[in-house]
Motif scaffolding. Sequence first.
Motif, short mmCIF file in Angstrom:
data_model
loop_
_atom_site.label_atom_id
_atom_site.label_comp_id
_atom_site.label_asym_id
_atom_site.label_seq_id
_atom_site.Cartn_x
_atom_site.Cartn_y
_atom_site.Cartn_z
N UNK A 3 0.80 -1.20 0.10
CA UNK A 3 -0.02 0.01 -0.11
C UNK A 3 0.77 1.24 0.03
N UNK A 4 1.06 1.59 -0.94
CA UNK A 4 2.07 2.98 -1.23
C UNK A 4 1.54 4.12 -0.75
N UNK A 5 0.13 4.30 -0.31
CA UNK A 5 -0.40 5.25 0.18
C UNK A 5 -0.90 5.25 1.56
N UNK A 6 -0.87 6.27 2.24
CA UNK A 6 -1.75 6.38 3.78
C UNK A 6 -2.58 7.64 3.51
N UNK A 7 -3.94 7.35 3.57
CA UNK A 7 -4.82 8.43 3.65
C UNK A 7 -5.33 8.41 5.15
N UNK A 8 -5.06 9.72 5.63
CA UNK A 8 -5.94 9.97 6.81
C UNK A 8 -7.11 10.87 6.78
N UNK A 9 -8.14 10.16 6.92
CA UNK A 9 -9.63 10.87 6.52
C UNK A 9 -10.47 10.68 7.69
N UNK A 10 -11.84 11.14 7.47
CA UNK A 10 -12.94 11.41 8.16
C UNK A 10 -14.15 11.04 7.67
N UNK A 11 -15.16 10.56 8.45
CA UNK A 11 -16.30 10.46 7.60
C UNK A 11 -17.00 11.65 7.12
N UNK A 12 -17.57 11.53 6.04
CA UNK A 12 -18.44 12.59 5.68
C UNK A 12 -17.33 13.67 5.05
#
Length: 85
Positions: A3-12
Amino acid sequence: MNEPLTIYSKPGCVQCTATMRALDSAGIAYRVIDLTTDAAALDRLKSDGYLQAPVIESAGDIWTGFRPDKIEGVIRMLDETGGQA
């Protein structure tokens, strides 16, 4: 690296969704970290000055927001390296 990417996300998060859809369309694997459930990740990003989601880490590069130009760069890099980040 699978997995070359890490995405820090949040709902919505509209930009988070757009980023993940673009990566899915390109067949790029990524790991998602939900900032609403990972307080340590949220604290680290805030201390680094990041105030909006998504925050994307890729092979030593980091950016925020939906960035088609950055996603294209990741696609090119993976093509050039045979899928190795």
